[in-house]
Design an enzyme around this catalytic site. Structure first.
Site, mmCIF file in Angstrom:
data_model
loop_
_atom_site.group_PDB
_atom_site.id
_atom_site.type_symbol
_atom_site.label_atom_id
_atom_site.label_comp_id
_atom_site.label_asym_id
_atom_site.label_seq_id
_atom_site.Cartn_x
_atom_site.Cartn_y
_atom_site.Cartn_z
ATOM 1 N N GLU A 343 0.976 -1.207 0.077
ATOM 2 C CA GLU A 343 -0.076 0.042 0.006
ATOM 3 C C GLU A 343 1.030 1.338 -0.201
ATOM 4 O O GLU A 343 1.644 1.326 0.690
ATOM 5 C CB GLU A 343 -0.866 -0.062 1.289
ATOM 6 C CG GLU A 343 -1.945 -1.036 0.987
ATOM 7 C CD GLU A 343 -3.047 -0.720 2.257
ATOM 8 O OE1 GLU A 343 -4.091 -1.224 1.968
ATOM 9 O OE2 GLU A 343 -2.679 -0.274 3.050
ATOM 10 N N CYS A 344 0.664 2.147 -0.947
ATOM 11 C CA CYS A 344 1.116 3.569 -0.988
ATOM 12 C C CYS A 344 2.749 3.344 -0.953
ATOM 13 O O CYS A 344 3.358 3.021 -1.921
ATOM 14 C CB CYS A 344 0.665 4.310 0.082
ATOM 15 S SG CYS A 344 0.756 6.115 -0.212
ATOM 16 N N GLY A 345 3.336 3.481 0.196
ATOM 17 C CA GLY A 345 4.722 3.500 0.347
ATOM 18 C C GLY A 345 5.250 2.166 -0.096
ATOM 19 O O GLY A 345 6.350 2.022 -0.569
ATOM 20 N N LEU A 347 4.021 0.225 -2.385
ATOM 21 C CA LEU A 347 3.542 0.252 -3.863
ATOM 22 C C LEU A 347 5.245 1.014 -4.370
ATOM 23 O O LEU A 347 5.736 0.387 -5.390
ATOM 24 C CB LEU A 347 2.502 1.035 -4.201
ATOM 25 C CG LEU A 347 2.457 1.438 -5.942
ATOM 26 C CD1 LEU A 347 0.876 1.239 -5.892
ATOM 27 C CD2 LEU A 347 3.079 2.569 -6.154
ATOM 28 N N SER A 444 -1.092 -0.606 -4.623
ATOM 29 C CA SER A 444 -2.044 0.423 -4.731
ATOM 30 C C SER A 444 -1.894 1.619 -3.913
ATOM 31 O O SER A 444 -1.243 1.383 -2.814
ATOM 32 C CB SER A 444 -3.563 -0.122 -4.370
ATOM 33 O OG SER A 444 -4.412 0.797 -4.378
#
Length: 469
Positions: A343-345, A347, A444
């Site tokens: 997730e986010c970081g 990704l 994501s």
């Protein structure tokens, strides 16, 4: 009973007041459970550092009204005292009723409740039937404090304002003017915090600097405890904070059906996790193995899945890049089929490169054929995301609700994205995002809370179990 700490707007010192209360309670050897309204990850880290107990997020957008009530009921009854830190201003929320969330999150609400304060501090206070203490920044006002307090107390009669905390008071004369103004309201002053030059928590591009990066944090907490011992009316506060046994709503029990080992990246670069997500994995039978992509020489042994949360990989990009053995091991494991949630970081770490604020490029795991570029534009807000294909976590056409908060963008978009996203409160289309290739990856920018969507961790662990078979 428990107490909500609310602000008349953002930046008035809610977090400082909350941490001061928590630090003073812990110094008194009190067992206290804290909660945070909204999707934030960093404030809960500070709560946990002070209390020694995981802070729980209360967010009806990411979960549901029923889940918020169940979560609060379960965790508050396990402590002596309970405290809820609000988000933004007391009535600042989102417009509820847009999209399918209007029926998913609160099927039984009437039309009067479909207001723009959904998921606000006021909404949570009403939902849990808790009194509110309003923090007011007094640094640039005196007599006007009464108008502010009166307005907030009268705006919604369902909100019980138990008192106010006067923050950033400049002098005895200033305090006298504030007290004189408030006297006619007969609204208790719960606390008075003078302007503090020696109590500052540093921040950066996504908010406060996380606890793991603050070597002087314990000294700061001691100063907050000293302040809390003297600045609050504890005779009024303690009865409000006292937690009472409740009868939580029945919730579905989980069968520990997935005896797998999951490597969870947790260090200074990756530390954005909802504790409820980790709890769900363990309740389903998973053993969580915490490790550091920054400092470890290899990924953990005998694992069947990996979980990379958000965080600040851009701040530690050079150190992550220099740990080539771990980067290679992560890529090899994923290309061999290991189920991986990022997730986010997380990704960003799976990309080929991170390009930092200074334009320097740092090699990452290289699983995704794109690079993450840091920039000044902030992407922020709740998202309604519809799965475009079957993927590691959800089936095609499944709708999930998440939150984005980042200052990076990708140089290439996926050819087969995971989600079509829209804003939660107005259904504005935000385009497609998320990487699901290789098929064992879910990468994501959208952060998900799994509390109301337990099929998500079940699906993830089911895929991890295949690694054993």
């Amino acid at each position: 009973m428990a107490l909500v700490i609310a602000g008349e707007r953002s930046g008035v010192g809610k977090t400082t007041v909350t941490l001061t209360l928590l630090a003073s309670l812990r110094r008194r050897a009190r067992l206290v459970q804290s909660f945070k309204v909204g999707p934030d990850y960093i404030d809960p880290m500070f709560h946990q550092h002070v209390t020694g107990r995981a802070c729980r997020n209360l967010d009806p957008v990411l979960t549901s009204e029923a889940y918020v009530q169940q979560c609060f009921a379960h965790h508050s009854q396990l402590s002596e005292y309970a405290l809820v830190e609000g988000v933004m201003g007391l009535f600042d929320g989102v417009k509820e009723g847009a999209g399918e969330q209007g029926s998913r999150g609160a099927k039984e609400k009437n039309n009067a409740q479909c207001l723009t304060d959904f998921a606000s501090t006021a909404h949570i206070a009403r939902l849990l039937d808790l009194p509110v203490v309003l923090v007011i920044d007094c640094s640039r006002l005196s007599g006007s404090v009464a108008a502010i307090a009166h307005g907030y107390r009268s705006f919604d009669p369902r909100i019980k304002i138990a008192g106010v905390v006067l923050n950033r008071v400049g002098s005895d004369r200033h305090l006298s003017l504030l007290k004189d103004s408030l006297e006619s309201l007969q609204l208790p002053i719960i606390g008075v915090l003078r302007r503090q030059d020696n109590i500052t928590i540093p921040d950066r591009h996504l908010g406060l600097v996380p606890t793991a990066e603050l070597p002087e944090l314990n000294a700061l907490i001691d100063r907050l405890a000293d302040l809390g011992d003297s600045c609050f009316d504890w005779q009024r506060l303690l009865p409000l904070l006292k937690s009472e046994p409740v009868s939580p709503s029945a919730s579905a029990s989980l069968s520990p059906s997935f005896p797998v080992r999951i490597a969870v990246a947790r260090d200074r670069a990756f530390n954005f996790y909802y504790q409820d997500n980790l709890d769900l994995l363990q309740q389903l039978g998973a053993e969580l193995v915490f490790w550091s992509p920054l400092d470890d020489a290899d990924i953990p042994k005998d694992i069947q899945g990996m979980y990379f949360g958000g965080g600040f990989p851009e701040v530690f990009a050079q150190q992550l890049a220099e740990n080539t053995s771990v980067r290679d091991a992560v890529k090899t494991a994923i290309l061999k089929g290991m189920p991986t949630v990022a997730e986010c970081g997380g990704l960003m770490y799976l990309c080929e490169q991170i390009i930092d604020f200074e334009g320097k490029s740092w090699s990452m795991a290289g699983v995704l054929p794109t690079s993450a570029v840091m920039g000044g534009r902030l992407t922020l807000g709740y998202r309604r995301a519809v799965a475009l294909q079957d993927n590691l976590l959800v089936k095609a056409n499944t709708t999930v609700y998440g939150h984005e908060f980042h200052r990076s963008h990708l140089t290439l978009t996926p050819t087969q994205p995971l989600f079509e996203t829209s804003r939660y409160d107005c259904e504005e289309n935000m385009g497609c995002e998320g990487w699901g290739l290789p098929a064992n990856v879910h990468a994501s920018y959208v952060h998900l809370h799994w509390g109301e969507s337990r099929e998500i961790p079940q699906q993830f662990l089911k895929e991890c179990l295949k690694e054993i078979c």
